[in-house]
Design an enzyme around this catalytic site. Structure first.
Site, short mmCIF file in Angstrom:
data_model
loop_
_atom_site.label_atom_id
_atom_site.label_comp_id
_atom_site.label_asym_id
_atom_site.label_seq_id
_atom_site.Cartn_x
_atom_site.Cartn_y
_atom_site.Cartn_z
N CYS A 19 20.75 38.42 -42.57
CA CYS A 19 21.67 39.39 -43.18
C CYS A 19 22.76 39.68 -42.14
O CYS A 19 22.66 39.25 -40.98
CB CYS A 19 20.91 40.66 -43.51
SG CYS A 19 20.20 41.41 -42.02
N HIS A 48 12.99 41.44 -35.92
CA HIS A 48 11.56 41.10 -35.99
C HIS A 48 11.36 39.63 -36.34
O HIS A 48 10.97 39.29 -37.45
CB HIS A 48 10.87 42.00 -37.02
CG HIS A 48 10.64 43.40 -36.51
ND1 HIS A 48 10.56 44.49 -37.33
CD2 HIS A 48 10.47 43.86 -35.25
CE1 HIS A 48 10.36 45.58 -36.59
NE2 HIS A 48 10.31 45.22 -35.33
N HIS A 81 17.14 47.89 -35.43
CA HIS A 81 16.39 48.90 -36.19
C HIS A 81 16.82 50.32 -35.88
O HIS A 81 16.43 51.25 -36.57
CB HIS A 81 14.89 48.77 -35.89
CG HIS A 81 14.42 47.36 -35.96
ND1 HIS A 81 14.28 46.56 -34.84
CD2 HIS A 81 14.11 46.59 -37.02
CE1 HIS A 81 13.89 45.36 -35.23
NE2 HIS A 81 13.79 45.34 -36.53
N CYS A 103 21.97 48.32 -36.83
CA CYS A 103 22.71 47.90 -38.03
C CYS A 103 23.48 49.11 -38.59
O CYS A 103 22.91 50.20 -38.72
CB CYS A 103 21.73 47.38 -39.08
SG CYS A 103 22.57 46.99 -40.62
N HIS A 131 6.90 52.12 -37.99
CA HIS A 131 7.95 51.09 -37.99
C HIS A 131 9.11 51.58 -37.13
O HIS A 131 9.47 52.77 -37.17
CB HIS A 131 8.43 50.80 -39.42
CG HIS A 131 9.39 49.64 -39.47
ND1 HIS A 131 10.73 49.79 -39.22
CD2 HIS A 131 9.20 48.32 -39.73
CE1 HIS A 131 11.33 48.60 -39.33
NE2 HIS A 131 10.41 47.70 -39.64
N GLU A 133 12.31 51.35 -37.24
CA GLU A 133 13.43 52.03 -37.90
C GLU A 133 13.05 53.47 -38.27
O GLU A 133 13.87 54.39 -38.11
CB GLU A 133 13.84 51.26 -39.18
CG GLU A 133 15.02 51.91 -39.88
CD GLU A 133 15.32 51.29 -41.24
OE1 GLU A 133 15.19 50.07 -41.39
OE2 GLU A 133 15.70 52.06 -42.15
N THR A 171 15.35 51.16 -44.86
CA THR A 171 16.28 50.26 -45.56
C THR A 171 15.61 49.01 -46.13
O THR A 171 16.21 48.32 -46.95
CB THR A 171 17.37 49.77 -44.58
OG1 THR A 171 16.72 49.19 -43.45
CG2 THR A 171 18.29 50.89 -44.15
N SER A 230 9.32 43.99 -41.89
CA SER A 230 9.04 44.74 -43.11
C SER A 230 9.62 44.04 -44.33
O SER A 230 8.95 43.86 -45.35
CB SER A 230 9.64 46.15 -42.97
OG SER A 230 9.58 46.83 -44.18
N SER A 274 15.58 38.34 -41.05
CA SER A 274 15.69 38.05 -39.61
C SER A 274 15.37 36.59 -39.29
O SER A 274 15.07 36.26 -38.14
CB SER A 274 14.77 38.99 -38.84
OG SER A 274 13.51 39.12 -39.49
#
Ligand code: SF4
Length: 320
Positions: A19, A48, A81, A103, A131, A133, A171, A230, A274
């Site tokens: 992305c 990740h 993250h 991001c 996690h 993030e 996200t 994730s 990723s």
């Protein structure tokens, strides 16, 4: 090499793989190395994915868990993250040159958290405890944020004032999971405040839409991605929900077990946000060697998103 068997085919999801946030984060490390020289320290896995982390290590990146492990005065990069303000303070205390590869879509959620906290809302952050993030977002307003991991927790979470509650989300969740959790929260808190726009990012949604489209026609779906990613784990779940008979998460082609192909005519293939293309190409080669040479692309969306690099990555002017 196996003979191509009639009817054997691969449905290749599009979009898949990198992305805009991951592409930016990887470029940040590469440019950081060019500009500041090795070693450049990176707090936490930049994205990740084991393959990406290993190739950046080979170029001189040193991955650490905490900013406190970075030598004073060195350069540190924060992962895609996102990190909490406490981590920025640690870096400043150690006089580190910090480059933030968070991001921009994660930064947007951080800002929403700050805004709701300023207005004294209890914020229910839908996401997975632990996690990276979620840790970073929670750190923006720890006294206001409670993590809610799914509808069951939504049914029991306690708040100070039921009329002053807002929700946000990680996200990279599945849209269905978030909707189910929000539905429970709305039932309990009719005045629940929502973020201005969906927190689930475009890339997560598009990759899920593509796998949903091909899932029903696939006997087996292979998702290339690491176990701690994730969005990759969610793709396995979405494939199964869409009707795939089986779905497996693999880091690379080496992990495919030939017995998975018993009785399989249609293989669905996708990759997490990723994952570089080279890993999917290896899987396509492996499948071709096993008789799956017909590849059909299942396109759910077009992507043109691009994020600018952080400002402190632009080269310093040369002295004359
Ligand atoms: Fe950003 Fe979405 Fe990529 Fe995460 S998956 S880095 S939020 S674009």
């Amino acid at each position: 090499m196996s003979e191509p068997a009639a009817g054997r085919r691969v449905l290749l999801a599009a979009p898949r793989g990198y992305c805009a946030g991951v592409a930016r984060a990887v470029t940040v490390v590469e440019k950081g190395l060019e500009l500041y020289g090795a070693p450049v320290y990176v707090r936490h896995e930049i994205v990740h994915n084991k393959y990406v982390v290993k190739s950046l290590e080979n170029k001189g990146a040193v991955f650490v868990e905490e900013a406190t492990e970075v030598p004073e005065g060195a350069t540190v990069i924060f992962s895609a993250h996102g990190v909490s303000p406490a981590v920025h303070r640690q870096a400043a205390d150690r006089r580190l040159t910090a480059i933030d590869a968070t991001c921009p879509l994660v930064t947007k959620v951080h800002k929403e958290a700050v805004r709701f906290a300023r207005d004294d809302y209890d914020i229910l952050l839908i996401g997975h405890e632990g996690h990276e993030e979620v840790i970073g977002t929670s750190g923006e307003a720890p006294e206001h944020i409670t993590i809610v991991d799914g509808p069951q927790e939504a049914a029991t979470v306690k708040v100070r004032d039921p009329n002053k509650v807002a929700w946000l989300s990680q996200t990279t969740l599945s849209a269905n999971e978030v909707l189910a959790t929000v539905a429970v929260l709305k039932e309990r808190f009719p005045n629940l405040a929502s973020p201005p726009s969906d927190d689930i990012c475009y890339a997560t949604q598009n990759r899920q839409a593509a796998v949903k489209q091909l899932g029903a026609d696939a006997d087996l779906v292979l998702v290339v991605g690491s176990g701690n990613s994730s969005n990759s784990v969610r793709l396995v779940e979405v494939a199964l929900e869409a009707g795939a008979r089986a779905a497996c998460l693999i880091d690379s082609a080496d992990e495919i077990d030939e017995t998975w192909l018993d009785g399989v005519r249609t293989v669905g293939l996708t990759s997490g946000a990723s994952v570089p293309d080279v890993l999917v190409d290896d899987v396509l080669d492996w499948l071709a060697e096993h008789g799956y040479r017909q590849v059909e692309v299942v396109q759910a969306a077009e992507e043109h998103q691009h994020f600018a690099l952080p400002r402190n990555l632009t080269p310093r002017p040369q002295r004359t």
